[in-house]
Write a protein that holds these residues in place. Structure first.
Motif, PDB file in Angstrom:
ATOM      1  N   THR A 163       0.830  -1.206   0.000  1.00  0.00           N
ATOM      2  CA  THR A 163       0.000   0.000   0.000  1.00  0.00           C
ATOM      3  C   THR A 163       0.862   1.253   0.000  1.00  0.00           C
ATOM      4  N   LYS A 170      -7.838   3.872 -10.022  1.00  0.00           N
ATOM      5  CA  LYS A 170      -8.345   2.666  -9.392  1.00  0.00           C
ATOM      6  C   LYS A 170      -7.473   2.239  -8.226  1.00  0.00           C
ATOM      7  N   THR A 171      -6.160   2.442  -8.381  1.00  0.00           N
ATOM      8  CA  THR A 171      -5.240   2.082  -7.293  1.00  0.00           C
ATOM      9  C   THR A 171      -5.506   2.937  -6.056  1.00  0.00           C
ATOM     10  N   ASP A 205      -8.270   4.346  -5.248  1.00  0.00           N
ATOM     11  CA  ASP A 205      -9.553   3.913  -4.693  1.00  0.00           C
ATOM     12  C   ASP A 205      -9.358   2.692  -3.801  1.00  0.00           C
ATOM     13  N   ALA A 206      -8.566   1.731  -4.302  1.00  0.00           N
ATOM     14  CA  ALA A 206      -8.338   0.512  -3.517  1.00  0.00           C
ATOM     15  C   ALA A 206      -7.532   0.797  -2.269  1.00  0.00           C
ATOM     16  N   GLU A 207      -6.500   1.651  -2.353  1.00  0.00           N
ATOM     17  CA  GLU A 207      -5.655   1.924  -1.190  1.00  0.00           C
ATOM     18  C   GLU A 207      -6.412   2.685  -0.104  1.00  0.00           C
ATOM     19  N   ASP A 253      -9.490   2.122   0.570  1.00  0.00           N
ATOM     20  CA  ASP A 253     -10.188   1.059   1.289  1.00  0.00           C
ATOM     21  C   ASP A 253      -9.243   0.327   2.234  1.00  0.00           C
ATOM     22  N   HIS A 254      -7.986   0.078   1.769  1.00  0.00           N
ATOM     23  CA  HIS A 254      -7.017  -0.604   2.620  1.00  0.00           C
ATOM     24  C   HIS A 254      -6.688   0.196   3.862  1.00  0.00           C
TER      25      HIS A 254
END
Length: 553
Positions: free
Chosen positions: A273, A304-305, A307-309, A311-312
């Motif tokens: 991350t 998109k990355t 967005d995912a990070e 969430d992480h």
């Protein structure tokens, strides 16, 4: 105020008879040489109380002579209630003049109509005196009931226009209050920015990514703007939830801080991350500062990355403790109090400014002192702007307008003068009050020898002021003429008197007016404070309203 008159009477019948004959012979000689004749008559010598006697004076004289008949209250003890116009007829070079009067009396008894003067040219003629009897009106109480005097009915004072000013004031206050409520206190609908600001950091970040997708940066190849928005989203989220200096830190500083937090077990971020965030931030720096131009596909992948990070990061963040929740609650309460305090301060400042502007506006239009006196109250101003009363006082009447009704006062008359004069007095206030006015009428049944000495009367009036405690009296005299042409003497100036139980002396202005006719003395006394503009306006208004009218009018 006292008047002492020395009357000298002679009761020698023979001498009176000789004087009467001599006077009659003189009148006949005057009539002979002036070719004038004066006669008088009455229609009756017996009346009931309140009925009218018609009294006529007939003059026959040459057309070249000026004839002046008696006017005013010269018929005392009877009262003149009518004075008709002169009826004139001409025969060749002679005039026949008839002057008709209406007389009455409201007390029963036997009275004498005194001899009346008639001026013809430069000659003076006297009519004969006439005795009349006034009888009571008989009342048959068996047919006519007797009733008590009706009680005094209080007259309602005019309300004036005060309610209009009250309505206008209430309207202005209501308008100002409504505007303050609408723009300051009203719970306004939240704007889109305010609604977003109230969302949790995670939701705001997700919403910002959605708005970035809806933008046309990539379609228009605006990569610099696109990466600026993208990195700002991740930095804001990290600033609120991980490291509170994320926005102002450089990329290296921010990544070093994330590694430090990971090593210190303060946040369980994976190395992947941190690495992904570092790569995207450095690529954004190249786009913004080195004009690098990655392709659109890479830009979409970076979005998109991020967005995912996000969430992480959310997954590894610890749940807030009760203490943190409480601190958040206190923080929100503090914000609400701060906002309310800001509204109160704004309302107070606006209200004070409006009051100052209103006061300044009225001061410019009406004057500073006038506005202050209106707010604080001023006795003379209230008298000036109150409901004035126009009335007649005494007989013959003195017509005058005053801020208050004058009340009848009973003045003591020396016993030796009871038969020679009648006095009536009306007043408001006293010499030691802020404002006072007195109207006196003295009717002489027997005119003092040499006539009414107005100079002596003025001197006695000033002595009366001294008896009331006045001192240091400054006196000026001048002629005074009323608006309807009556002439008199105006005595005015200043005086001082000691205020009771204070030990201090007060200076006031005073004005005395004296008017005299054949057997009537009419007086006015005014006192008012010095250096009082409202009192001066009151006095001017009173003096401009004074009218002396004969009873026949």
């Amino acid at each position: 105020m006292r008047y002492d008159f020395k009357m000298i009477s002679v009761n020698i019948s023979d001498l009176g008879l000789r004087l009467k004959r001599s006077f009659s012979i003189g009148l006949l000689l005057c009539s002979f040489f002036s070719f004038s004749q004066v006669t008088s008559s009455v229609d009756t010598t017996l009346i009931k109380i309140g009925e009218q006697i018609t009294y006529k004076i007939q003059v026959e004289t040459d057309t070249t002579n000026l004839v002046v008949f008696s006017e005013g209250q010269t018929f005392s003890p009877l009262e003149m209630i009518a004075s008709l116009d002169i009826d004139t007829t001409k025969s060749e070079d002679r005039y026949q003049l008839i002057k008709t009067y209406g007389l009455t009396q409201f007390d029963s008894g036997v009275y004498t109509i005194p001899r009346q003067k008639v001026l013809i040219g430069d000659q003076t003629f006297l009519t004969d005196s006439v005795r009349v009897e006034v009888k009571n009106v008989a009342v048959d109480t068996t047919k006519q009931g007797l009733y008590d005097i009706k009680p005094i009915v209080e007259v309602q004072k005019k309300s004036g226009d005060w309610w209009k000013y009250l309505l206008l004031t209430l309207f202005i206050i209501g308008l100002v209050g409504f505007l303050m409520y609408w723009f300051i206190w009203r719970q306004k609908p939240l704007t889109e920015e305010e609604k977003i600001a109230l969302l949790p950091p995670y939701d705001r970040a997700k919403l910002a990514l959605k708005q970035l997708d809806e933008s046309h940066y990539l379609e228009q190849s605006e990569l610099k703007a696109y990466y600026s928005e993208l990195t700002l989203i991740i930095r804001k989220y990290l600033d609120e939830k991980v490291y509170d200096h994320s926005l102002e830190s450089t990329t290296d500083e921010l990544i070093a801080r994330l590694n430090l937090l990971k090593e210190g077990n303060q946040i369980e971020l994976s190395q992947e991350t941190i690495k992904n965030i570092e790569n995207i931030l450095k690529r954004a720096d190249l786009v913004k500062f080195a004009r690098s131009a990655p392709d659109t596909a890479l830009a979409e992948l970076d979005r998109k990355t991020i967005d995912a990070e996000i969430d992480h990061v959310r997954e590894v963040l610890p749940e807030p403790t009760e203490e943190e929740k409480l601190m958040d609650e206190k923080y929100r309460e503090a914000l609400a109090k701060k906002k309310k305090r800001r509204k109160i301060i704004t309302t107070t400042v606006i209200s004070v400014l409006l009051l100052i502007m209103t006061f300044a506006g009225f001061s410019i239009k009406y004057g500073f002192n006038y506005v202050v006196d209106t707010l604080m109250g001023h006795d003379s101003k209230e008298l000036l702007e109150g409901n004035w009363v126009s009335s007649q006082y005494g007989f013959p009447p003195v017509t005058i307008s005053t801020p208050k009704v004058l009340k009848r006062m009973e003045l003591p008359v020396p016993e030796d003068n009871n038969a020679s004069l009648n006095m009536t007095s009306f007043s408001y206030g006293a010499l030691k009050d802020d404002f006072s006015i007195t109207v006196n009428t003295t009717f002489f049944n027997q005119v003092p020898e040499g006539g009414i000495n107005i100079e002596k009367i003025i001197e006695e009036s000033l002595n009366g002021l001294e008896d009331q405690g006045a001192k240091d009296i400054v006196t000026l005299n001048e002629k005074f003429t009323t608006p309807n042409g009556a002439e008199g003497v105006k005595t005015y100036g200043t005086l001082r008197f000691d205020v009771s139980n204070t030990g201090r002396s007060v200076e006031v202005n005073y004005i005395m007016l004296h008017f005299t006719s054949e057997n009537v003395l009419q007086q006015m006394m005014l006192s008012y404070p010095t250096n009082d503009t409202y009192a001066e306006k009151i006095i001017d208004r009173i003096l401009n309203s004074v009218e002396l009218k004969p009873a026949s009018e």
